[in-house]
Write a protein that holds these residues in place. Structure first.
Motif, mmCIF file in Angstrom:
data_model
loop_
_atom_site.group_PDB
_atom_site.id
_atom_site.type_symbol
_atom_site.label_atom_id
_atom_site.label_comp_id
_atom_site.label_asym_id
_atom_site.label_seq_id
_atom_site.Cartn_x
_atom_site.Cartn_y
_atom_site.Cartn_z
ATOM 1 N N ALA A 41 0.847 -1.193 0.000
ATOM 2 C CA ALA A 41 0.000 0.000 0.000
ATOM 3 C C ALA A 41 0.883 1.244 0.000
ATOM 4 C CB ALA A 41 -0.897 -0.018 1.234
ATOM 5 N N VAL A 42 0.408 2.285 -0.644
ATOM 6 C CA VAL A 42 1.110 3.567 -0.610
ATOM 7 C C VAL A 42 0.189 4.564 0.093
ATOM 8 C CG1 VAL A 42 2.184 5.418 -1.967
ATOM 9 C CG2 VAL A 42 2.230 3.060 -2.823
ATOM 10 N N VAL A 43 0.768 5.286 1.055
ATOM 11 C CA VAL A 43 0.021 6.288 1.812
ATOM 12 C C VAL A 43 0.460 7.655 1.298
ATOM 13 C CG1 VAL A 43 0.125 7.333 4.117
ATOM 14 C CG2 VAL A 43 -0.410 4.896 3.861
ATOM 15 N N ALA A 44 -0.482 8.592 1.200
ATOM 16 C CA ALA A 44 -0.124 9.921 0.679
ATOM 17 C C ALA A 44 0.906 10.573 1.601
ATOM 18 C CB ALA A 44 -1.369 10.787 0.580
ATOM 19 N N PRO A 45 2.066 10.951 1.053
ATOM 20 C CA PRO A 45 3.101 11.543 1.905
ATOM 21 C C PRO A 45 2.844 13.017 2.204
ATOM 22 C CG PRO A 45 3.926 11.325 -0.342
ATOM 23 C CD PRO A 45 2.533 10.765 -0.341
ATOM 24 N N ILE A 46 1.985 13.654 1.408
ATOM 25 C CA ILE A 46 1.699 15.091 1.615
ATOM 26 C C ILE A 46 0.199 15.318 1.424
ATOM 27 C CG2 ILE A 46 3.960 15.955 0.841
ATOM 28 C CD1 ILE A 46 2.578 16.606 -1.883
ATOM 29 N N ASP A 47 -0.256 16.463 1.909
ATOM 30 C CA ASP A 47 -1.614 16.903 1.567
ATOM 31 C C ASP A 47 -1.648 17.303 0.099
ATOM 32 O OD1 ASP A 47 -2.974 16.766 3.982
ATOM 33 O OD2 ASP A 47 -2.397 18.796 4.590
#
Ligand code: AMP
Ligand code: MG
Length: 409
Positions: A41-47
């Motif tokens: 899974a990839v989680v958003a690193p920034i808004d």
């Protein structure tokens, strides 16, 4: 050994044979990642967007400022300009406006954008004709995706939109499941490759071309092993060598019950055969087996049969081997325009062309549907599914079609 499974039953059985691989992922650049399967899974690193941004061209204001307590219109001094990439550096003064454009950072203390269409500019001032409300035409930080929120799940196939989203979040690479190693060969004494001239009784091999091209959309590396004659010893040697260093092998031809059909016997000698006479037309002879951990798919030789069985039975299994989540192909309802003759017993997949008319989707089979005729795919854009149990279908019957747009990706 089971016989005459329905297409869905056969696929379920095939998919139950394929363990989702637990191979280590590999890191690839996003430019190389099209069609690959995310290994984690990839989680958003920034808004995204990273700052409060204007959704329109207009004026940034603060809807709580005293001037807006009265009824419109309002006349405000314009304090400065905020452009995309060139924000206005200071805080919005009380009862002031900042000229702003789409994508520009909203100045601190501003909570609304008044769109240009609801204003009139005079030198140094703006006249606003409607009362702004908090949040109007603003894109808050994280409006697309918030830092820490899930972006891509493990097992997701990375298409243009997923790659764009990763790019927008500042990612340059992604960890994907290694490609499936697939070997492909054709069997048949009659087969030749151009530019060789054809002798009497010979034809050009088209199955390797179409199967390799259909595999190109998948996270699969194809080794084309060429044409193998209808000789059990040569088939056995080729299959044994291919199975030793591939995850899957696809053959075409030689799986039926003719004198020159050796593929099934060879699979049985080298490994195990689960041969299903599947209730599908075209494509009844279809062999599945294993040699060690390698999956073997023996497709029928007739080009249309090889294509249909590949799309419906092999492709989903290859995707599963590649670590993808399983997904049924898109089916949509369409109104049949012509009669289809069908004898109950096998699910039939005719090549068809659907169009949109005032009443919705309409579909007709293309030309002669014989299983040797690649011409039946010409100008086809779907498979028409004729249910196993039904007889002839009259015009205006509702049928399900599988658009190539869903099948081929
Ligand atoms: P088979 O499944 O070997 O009995 O072949 C069925 C029919 O498909 C025969 O007419 C073959 O000549 C034809 N065929 C087999 N393999 C291919 C191929 N690779 N390309 C085109 N036609 C083929
Ligand atoms: Mg043959």
């Amino acid at each position: 050994m089971r016989e005459f499974l329905g297409v869905d039953e056969a696929l379920t059985l095939l998919q139950s044979r394929v363990a989702v691989p637990s191979r280590n992922g590999e890191r690839v650049t996003l430019r190389e990642a099209r069609g690959r399967i995310a290994a984690a899974a990839v989680v958003a690193p920034i808004d995204l967007p990273p700052f409060p941004a204007s959704a329109m061209d207009g004026y940034a204001v603060c809807s709580r400022d005293p001037i807006f307590a009265a009824a419109p219109p309002y006349r405000l001094p314009v304090q400065g300009t905020s452009l995309a990439g060139s924000p206005w550096p200071s805080e919005l003064a009380v009862d002031h406006a900042v000229r702003i454009f789409t994508g520009a950072a909203v100045p601190p203390r501003s909570d609304a954008i008044v769109i240009q269409e609801e204003t009139q500019a005079t030198s140094g001032y703006v006249q606003i004709t409607r009362r702004p409300g908090p949040g109007d035409y603003l894109r808050p930080p994280g409006h697309d995706v918030a830092a820490g929120a899930p972006l891509i799940d493990a097992g997701a196939q990375l298409g243009p939109f997923e790659l764009a989203w990763l790019t927008a979040c500042g990612q340059a690479d992604v960890v994907v499941v290694p490609r499936v190693k697939l070997a492909l060969f054709s069997t048949g004494d009659e087969l030749r490759d151009a530019p060789a001239a054809l002798g009497t009784g010979q034809i050009y091999d088209s199955n390797r071309m179409v199967l390799a091209e259909l595999s190109r959309a998948l996270p699969v590396d194809v080794d084309d092993l060429g044409i193998v004659p209808d000789d059990p010893g040569t088939i056995e040697a080729t299959l044994a060598a291919a199975a030793a260093d591939h995850d899957a092998v696809i053959t075409s031809g030689g799986v039926s019950v003719g004198d020159a059909d050796h593929v099934r016997a060879v699979i049985e000698r080298l490994g195990s055969l689960e041969f299903w006479k599947i209730a599908i037309r075209p494509g009844k002879p279809f062999a599945y087996g294993r040699i060690g951990s390698c999956h073997l798919f023996g497709l029928p030789g007739n080009p249309v049969s090889a294509i249909v069985t590949f799309l419906l039975l092999v492709k989903p299994v290859l995707l599963q081997l590649a670590g993808a989540r399983t997904q049924d192909p898109l089916r949509v309802a369409a109104t049949l325009q012509t009669r289809i003759e069908h004898t109950a017993g096998r699910t039939e997949y005719q090549r068809g062309r659907y169009t949109m008319d005032a009443r919705g989707l309409a579909v007709s089979p293309t030309s002669d549907q014989s299983s040797n005729r690649l011409g039946s795919f010409y100008e086809a854009n779907c498979l028409i599914e004729v249910p196993r149990a039904c007889g002839d279908l009259a015009p205006h019957t509702t049928v399900m079609v599988l658009p190539f747009g869903g099948l081929l990706n």
